[in-house]
Design a protein around this motif. Sequence first.
Motif, mmCIF file in Angstrom:
data_model
loop_
_atom_site.group_PDB
_atom_site.id
_atom_site.type_symbol
_atom_site.label_atom_id
_atom_site.label_comp_id
_atom_site.label_asym_id
_atom_site.label_seq_id
_atom_site.Cartn_x
_atom_site.Cartn_y
_atom_site.Cartn_z
ATOM 1 N N ILE A 284 0.854 -1.201 0.000
ATOM 2 C CA ILE A 284 0.000 0.000 0.000
ATOM 3 C C ILE A 284 0.883 1.242 0.000
ATOM 4 C CG2 ILE A 284 -1.722 1.312 1.308
ATOM 5 C CD1 ILE A 284 -2.479 -1.449 2.589
ATOM 6 N N SER B 184 -2.134 -0.777 21.545
ATOM 7 C CA SER B 184 -1.711 0.574 21.137
ATOM 8 C C SER B 184 -2.699 1.151 20.120
ATOM 9 C CB SER B 184 -0.297 0.550 20.575
ATOM 10 O OG SER B 184 -0.275 0.074 19.257
ATOM 11 N N SER C 37 -5.625 14.093 5.145
ATOM 12 C CA SER C 37 -4.415 14.762 4.661
ATOM 13 C C SER C 37 -3.667 13.877 3.657
ATOM 14 C CB SER C 37 -3.516 15.095 5.862
ATOM 15 O OG SER C 37 -2.251 15.493 5.438
ATOM 16 N N PHE C 38 -3.544 12.596 3.958
ATOM 17 C CA PHE C 38 -2.867 11.681 3.030
ATOM 18 C C PHE C 38 -3.646 11.582 1.714
ATOM 19 C CE2 PHE C 38 -1.158 9.410 7.008
ATOM 20 C CZ PHE C 38 0.045 10.086 6.950
ATOM 21 N N ARG D 87 -5.225 21.623 15.676
ATOM 22 C CA ARG D 87 -3.976 21.039 15.185
ATOM 23 C C ARG D 87 -3.401 21.917 14.076
ATOM 24 N NH1 ARG D 87 -7.579 16.495 15.111
ATOM 25 N NH2 ARG D 87 -7.136 15.060 16.813
ATOM 26 N N GLY E 289 -10.233 11.089 15.995
ATOM 27 C CA GLY E 289 -10.246 12.362 15.273
ATOM 28 C C GLY E 289 -8.923 12.608 14.555
ATOM 29 N N ALA E 290 -7.827 12.290 15.244
ATOM 30 C CA ALA E 290 -6.504 12.460 14.635
ATOM 31 C C ALA E 290 -6.332 11.498 13.460
ATOM 32 C CB ALA E 290 -5.411 12.227 15.677
ATOM 33 N N LEU E 291 -6.851 10.285 13.611
ATOM 34 C CA LEU E 291 -6.763 9.298 12.526
ATOM 35 C C LEU E 291 -7.504 9.802 11.280
ATOM 36 C CD1 LEU E 291 -6.101 6.536 11.292
ATOM 37 C CD2 LEU E 291 -8.124 5.609 12.479
ATOM 38 N N ALA F 121 -8.220 12.908 10.527
ATOM 39 C CA ALA F 121 -7.517 14.088 9.984
ATOM 40 C C ALA F 121 -6.289 13.658 9.186
ATOM 41 C CB ALA F 121 -7.111 15.020 11.122
ATOM 42 N N ALA F 122 -5.544 12.689 9.718
ATOM 43 C CA ALA F 122 -4.345 12.218 9.014
ATOM 44 C C ALA F 122 -4.737 11.548 7.701
ATOM 45 C CB ALA F 122 -3.563 11.250 9.902
ATOM 46 N N LEU G 48 -5.877 4.678 19.996
ATOM 47 C CA LEU G 48 -5.699 5.687 18.931
ATOM 48 C C LEU G 48 -6.787 6.767 18.995
ATOM 49 C CD1 LEU G 48 -3.874 6.106 16.460
ATOM 50 C CD2 LEU G 48 -5.355 4.594 15.188
ATOM 51 N N ASP G 49 -6.384 8.003 18.771
ATOM 52 C CA ASP G 49 -7.305 9.142 18.721
ATOM 53 C C ASP G 49 -8.042 9.103 17.373
ATOM 54 O OD1 ASP G 49 -8.424 11.656 18.212
ATOM 55 O OD2 ASP G 49 -6.836 12.740 19.282
ATOM 56 N N TYR H 237 -4.657 4.268 7.113
ATOM 57 C CA TYR H 237 -4.457 5.635 6.616
ATOM 58 C C TYR H 237 -5.033 5.846 5.211
ATOM 59 C CZ TYR H 237 -0.985 6.159 10.414
ATOM 60 O OH TYR H 237 -0.349 6.217 11.633
ATOM 61 N N THR H 238 -5.256 4.751 4.482
ATOM 62 C CA THR H 238 -5.615 4.917 3.060
ATOM 63 C C THR H 238 -6.947 4.296 2.665
ATOM 64 O OG1 THR H 238 -4.384 2.895 2.518
ATOM 65 C CG2 THR H 238 -3.195 4.973 2.303
ATOM 66 N N LEU I 56 -0.164 14.515 12.149
ATOM 67 C CA LEU I 56 -1.426 14.874 12.798
ATOM 68 C C LEU I 56 -1.819 13.817 13.811
ATOM 69 C CD1 LEU I 56 -3.376 16.089 9.631
ATOM 70 C CD2 LEU I 56 -2.615 17.508 11.548
ATOM 71 N N ILE I 57 -1.151 12.689 13.737
ATOM 72 C CA ILE I 57 -1.517 11.563 14.603
ATOM 73 C C ILE I 57 -0.292 11.102 15.383
ATOM 74 C CG2 ILE I 57 -1.096 9.841 12.760
ATOM 75 C CD1 ILE I 57 -3.531 8.346 13.859
ATOM 76 N N LEU J 167 -1.198 -0.098 9.616
ATOM 77 C CA LEU J 167 -1.309 1.371 9.671
ATOM 78 C C LEU J 167 -1.528 1.955 8.282
ATOM 79 C CD1 LEU J 167 1.498 2.355 12.236
ATOM 80 C CD2 LEU J 167 -0.968 2.284 12.622
ATOM 81 N N ARG K 132 -2.951 0.619 5.783
ATOM 82 C CA ARG K 132 -4.344 0.377 5.361
ATOM 83 C C ARG K 132 -5.282 1.350 6.087
ATOM 84 N NH1 ARG K 132 -4.101 -4.599 5.445
ATOM 85 N NH2 ARG K 132 -3.746 -4.829 3.226
#
Lengths: 279, 80
Positions: free
Chosen positions: A101, B43, B58-59, A211, B50-52, B54-55, B47-48, B14-15, A142-143, B10, B12
Motif C-alpha cells: 500500500i 496501542s 491529509s494523506f 492542530r 479524530g486524529a486518525l 484528519a491524518a 488511537l485518537d 491511513y488509506t 497529525l496523529i 497502519l 491500510r
Amino acid sequence: MADRFGLGWRDDLAAGILSNLHRIDVLEVIADDYFHASAKKLRALRDLAAQHPVLLHAVSLGMASTIAVDEKRLAVMARLCDAVRPQAWSEHLAFVRAGGIEIGHMASPPRNAASIDATLANIHRAAHAVGAAPAMENVASLIDPPGSTIAEAAWLASIASHSPGGLLLDLHNVYSNAVNFGYDARSLLETIPLQHVRFIHLAGGKWIGNRILDDHLHDVPGPVYELLRFVAEHAPQPLTVILERDGAYPPIGALLAQLDRARLAVAEGRKAAYEHARV
Amino acid sequence: MSTPEFEAFLARLYTDEAARARFLRDRLGEARAAGLTEEQAASLAALDAGALQAAALSFARKRSHKQHHAKRRWFGFRLH
C-alpha cells in the motif's frame, strides 16, 4: 564554512529564483521529480548544480520502516546523485508504504527501539548504495503514531546520534508536533544533540481545529523563527537553512524577505552564543 | 513493537476508508484478525479517532495532488 540560506527549487518559482541567485546561497531540489526525468531536464539540473550549490531532497524512499528500503529505488537515487553531483542529499524519517500500500505521503513511524534499529539499518543501506549518507529529516504528524514507546525527542536523539549523515531539522515540523501533541518545542530541541544538525527547514502551515497541518502553503510563523534563533545559539557548527514552499506562491520578494528574517534569527542566535561565551 | 505487519495495518488504516470504519467499530477485533500482537492491538485501541481521520484526509489530499501533477506532467510531455 558560513551559515547558508536557500530555497526549495520549484518549477513555478524558477524565474524568480534564477533572477535572484545572488540572494540565495543554496538550492534544494526534490530528487523524486528527477527520478525518471528526460535527458534534457536532467542536463538542466546538472548545469544548475555546476553553477550554484544544489542539495537533493528525496521524499519517497521510506527510510523509517522495519521494511528494508527498496534497492531499486536506492539505485535510482544513486544514479541521480552521480549525474547531478549535489553537495549533499537528504530523506525523511518516515514510512511511505507497507504491505503493498502506498500511503502517498510521509507517515510518522511508531517510535520504539525496533524502529530506531530498522531506520539506522536503512540509513546505512542508503549510504552504501548512494556513496554518501543522507541527512535525515524529522516529519510532522497529525496523529501520534500508534506503537510508540519512546517520546519523539528521545527517538530523534537516538537517530541523530547514530546517523552518519546528520540531521535535517525541520523547525516547522517541530513546532507543529509540539502543538499537535502538547509539548514544548524548546524542550525537544534541548533533548536532541544539536551538534548533529547540518540542515534546517523552515515552512508554514495552517490550523485545522486545534492542530497544525504542515502544508507548506503559508508563510513561516513567528515561533519557528524563535526556534531557529535557539538552534543557532546552541549549535556552533555552520547551518544551511532552507525555506520550503509548495504552492500558493507569493511574489519571490516575499520569500526572499522570509530568508532575510531567517538570516536575522541566526545572527541573533550566534550573537547570543558569543556573549554567553564571553561571560 | 514495530513490524512490517504493523506498518501494513497502519498503511491500510491511513488509506482505506472502509477498513478505517471497520477498525473504528471494533478496534481490538480488527487488530487481532490482522494477526497483530496484543501489545500492538492495545496501542491501536488507544488511537485518537479524530486524529486518525484528519491524518487520513491529509494523506488522501496528498495522493490526489500527486495524481493531478503527474497527469499535468504527462500531458505536458506529450504535447511538447
